[in-house]
Design a protein around this motif. Structure first.
Motif, mmCIF file in Angstrom:
data_model
loop_
_atom_site.group_PDB
_atom_site.id
_atom_site.type_symbol
_atom_site.label_atom_id
_atom_site.label_comp_id
_atom_site.label_asym_id
_atom_site.label_seq_id
_atom_site.Cartn_x
_atom_site.Cartn_y
_atom_site.Cartn_z
ATOM 1 N N SER A 218 23.991 26.927 98.531
ATOM 2 C CA SER A 218 24.621 25.506 99.481
ATOM 3 C C SER A 218 26.167 26.064 100.375
ATOM 4 O O SER A 218 27.011 26.635 100.021
ATOM 5 C CB SER A 218 24.802 24.048 98.892
ATOM 6 N N PHE A 219 25.901 25.519 101.331
ATOM 7 C CA PHE A 219 26.676 24.766 102.371
ATOM 8 C C PHE A 219 26.849 23.806 103.295
ATOM 9 O O PHE A 219 26.110 23.047 103.514
ATOM 10 C CB PHE A 219 27.339 26.313 103.598
ATOM 11 N N HIS A 220 28.161 23.134 102.562
ATOM 12 C CA HIS A 220 27.981 21.467 102.864
ATOM 13 C C HIS A 220 29.491 21.253 103.713
ATOM 14 O O HIS A 220 29.943 19.852 103.737
ATOM 15 C CB HIS A 220 27.706 20.208 101.650
ATOM 16 N N LYS A 222 33.686 22.366 104.547
ATOM 17 C CA LYS A 222 34.884 22.485 103.867
ATOM 18 C C LYS A 222 35.875 21.455 103.426
ATOM 19 O O LYS A 222 36.807 21.887 102.999
ATOM 20 C CB LYS A 222 35.327 23.578 104.326
ATOM 21 N N SER A 226 33.501 18.124 99.824
ATOM 22 C CA SER A 226 32.078 18.851 100.823
ATOM 23 C C SER A 226 32.274 20.735 100.042
ATOM 24 O O SER A 226 31.119 20.827 100.116
ATOM 25 C CB SER A 226 31.847 18.474 101.768
ATOM 26 N N THR A 230 30.130 23.409 97.989
ATOM 27 C CA THR A 230 29.573 24.374 99.158
ATOM 28 C C THR A 230 29.610 25.817 97.576
ATOM 29 O O THR A 230 30.716 26.043 97.075
ATOM 30 C CB THR A 230 30.874 24.883 99.888
ATOM 31 N N ARG A 236 35.032 27.108 97.777
ATOM 32 C CA ARG A 236 35.227 25.954 96.448
ATOM 33 C C ARG A 236 36.057 26.319 95.583
ATOM 34 O O ARG A 236 37.227 25.115 94.821
ATOM 35 C CB ARG A 236 34.300 26.063 95.283
ATOM 36 N N GLN A 297 18.627 26.169 104.553
ATOM 37 C CA GLN A 297 20.519 26.496 103.899
ATOM 38 C C GLN A 297 21.098 27.377 105.088
ATOM 39 O O GLN A 297 20.273 28.434 105.298
ATOM 40 C CB GLN A 297 20.206 27.544 102.834
#
Length: 535
Positions: A218-220, A222, A226, A230, A236, A297
């Motif tokens: 996943s990437f949501h 920075k 959020s 990620t 992260r 994604q």
């Protein structure tokens, strides 16, 4: 006087704007200054000052569904600015924002076949829309937890009174259910021990930090919240102590959703008087705040969620009353061939995050939509954004939606058709280079082209650059073929392709030449040619 004039405030005597990143871009040949843009083309100047066209397949990371400087959007923007549209009129009436929300609701209701209405919270970026979604979901979770816990103190008091009045009894079996010795001791002191234990356990559950479910890859975003959703540990881990706790679920194991949910479940304890007996009741506590996922994604490698996985998400979240937050920041706004990529796999959200192409390539605009039966009006008092919901961005968004919906959704059909043509070319290249091309993935105009792993390549020049292989390839395609693309952030061997719906056959043919060239280099392991002077 301009920025190159010595003494001008901002003259480039010292590189201060992300100098390390610029140095790294230079090392792979991507440090190009673009001076003009239109359609699918960016231009830079050569040593003689002439414009050099570059076909842009990066598309502003998916922000340019309608191309660079779309003439109709630019004309609207000029008229708005010439007319003195107020950009900063916070804390006033914003009918244009309501129009955008209404237009989005009309589109969602049509595409999802529902009459559900969604309230809108505006923002500037995709990451900010996700932050708003997880904040709202947490506010909702806390309020549901409080609503569930609020009557328990009264129930304990009522049970205490019933015991004192001889109207109810307390059995050793009930005491044993909470860890006390199951004796015949059923006096008031035993009840007080029971009440204290219930209060202690309930307080512990209420104080637990929320858990978010999301996917591996996943990437949501920075931002502080959020980034914890990620999956890429490099983004992260440095900030893991700051914010939301996430559980990452493999996207190829639908059964893992239930497994993770079961491992996180918690209960609040309550008491009721039934038939003259004090009975302990267990109530499901909302400790899982939300399931946040991308239907396609982006940064994880252009991975498409399957219909089977989507169905399990829907089933398990409904069972525990956990909201689904659909991150359509990159995949939404028609890029998949539908307005929402999630609709293609039958996945419905309680929340939607939209951004990127909503701004038409010129405005910084995003929106978080919340289904009305989950919406908490209190959120409006604890969340705000200086630059959200302004007239300029909203009128641009309305124009974008108008263009997308025109001719019965011609833009969506174009995305599907142009995406199919691009994918057919990719598959043709893959068929001729099966030893070099590992996979082709995606939907519509959100496609990934994955090369085979080069970490053990025969060429030292290729092998030594395997960690950022995609950027080396991108530098070569720019240098030799005037093609602009990038790898996905967490999958270095996968190039992303997210052009506008106006992609031409000639532009596809130009890319095919470039990809076949790269594939030939990899087959021959001609690393020096691939790396070139840039790296």
């Amino acid at each position: 006087m301009n920025a190159d004039t010595p003494g001008y405030p901002g003259s480039p005597e010292l590189e201060l704007a992300e100098p390390f990143l610029l140095e790294w871009l230079a090392s792979v040949g991507l440090d190009v200054e673009y001076v003009r843009a239109e359609g699918n083309t960016l231009y830079y100047r050569d040593a003689d000052g002439g414009e050099v066209p570059v076909v842009d397949y990066a598309g502003g990371y998916g922000s340019l569904m309608l191309g660079h400087n779309n003439p109709e959007i630019i004309a609207l923007a000029k008229s708005l600015l010439d007319g003195g549209v107020p950009v900063h009129a916070q804390f006033s009436r914003h009918p244009y924002a309501n129009q955008v929300a209404g237009a989005l609701n009309t589109i969602l209701q049509r595409e999802l076949g529902t009459t559900d209405a969604y309230s809108a919270i505006f923002a500037n970026t995709g990451a900010e829309a996700i932050e708003a979604a997880i904040k709202h979901a947490e506010l909702d979770r806390r309020m549901r937890m409080d609503e569930l816990a609020a009557p328990i103190a009264g129930h304990l008091e009522a049970a205490r009174a019933a015991l004192l009045g001889g109207e109810a009894s307390l059995s050793g079996e009930v005491l044993g259910a909470l860890g006390f010795s199951a004796t015949e001791r059923v006096d008031l002191a035993a009840f007080e021990d029971l009440a204290a234990e219930i209060t202690r356990r309930n307080d512990a559950v209420r104080q637990r930090p929320p858990v978010f479910l999301t996917l591996e890859g996943s990437f949501h975003g920075k931002l502080m919240g959020s980034v914890q959703l990620t999956h890429n540990e490099g983004y992260r881990a440095p900030f893991s102590a700051l914010a939301a706790q996430a559980r990452f679920i493999p996207r190829d194991r639908p059964e893992a959703i239930k497994e993770v949910v079961e491992s996180e479940r918690a209960e609040l304890f309550d008491v009721v008087v039934e038939g003259g007996a004090i009975v302990v009741v267990r109530r499901e506590a909302p400790v899982i705040c939300a399931f946040v996922l991308e239907p396609i994604q982006g940064e994880g490698g252009i991975n498409v969620i399957t219909r089977e996985f989507a169905a399990e998400v829907q089933r398990v979240t409904a069972e525990i009353d956990c909201p689904v937050v659909l991150d359509e920041v990159q995949s939404g706004m028609g890029r998949s061939g539908a307005f929402l990529a999630s609709s293609l796999v039958g996945l419905r959200g309680d929340y939607y995050a939209l951004a990127k192409s909503l701004g038409g390539g010129i405005a910084k605009s995003s929106v978080m939509l919340v289904r009305r039966d989950r919406y908490r009006k209190e959120f409006e008092l604890v969340h705000s954004s200086t630059f959200a919901k302004d007239a300029f961005s909203c009128f641009v968004a309305l124009k974008v939606l108008e263009l997308m919906e025109a001719e019965d959704g011609r833009v969506y059909r174009l995305a599907a058709e142009r995406g199919a043509a691009l994918r057919a070319m990719f598959e043709s290249v893959r068929a001729d280079f099966p030893d070099v091309v590992a996979d082709i993935r995606g939907e519509g105009l959100m496609l990934g082209f994955e090369f085979s792993d080069q970490s053990e390549a025969a060429s030292a020049a290729i092998r030594d650059n395997a960690g950022f292989f995609g950027y080396v390839v991108a530098g070569y395609l720019l240098r030799e073929h005037r093609i602009r693309t990038f790898p996905t952030a967490s999958a270095a061997h996968t190039l992303r392709f997210e052009p506008s719906v106006y992609l031409s056959d000639a532009e596809i043919a130009q890319l095919e030449v470039g990809l076949r060239d790269v594939c030939g280099i990899l087959r021959e392991q001609d690393g020096e040619r691939l790396v070139g002077a840039g790296a």
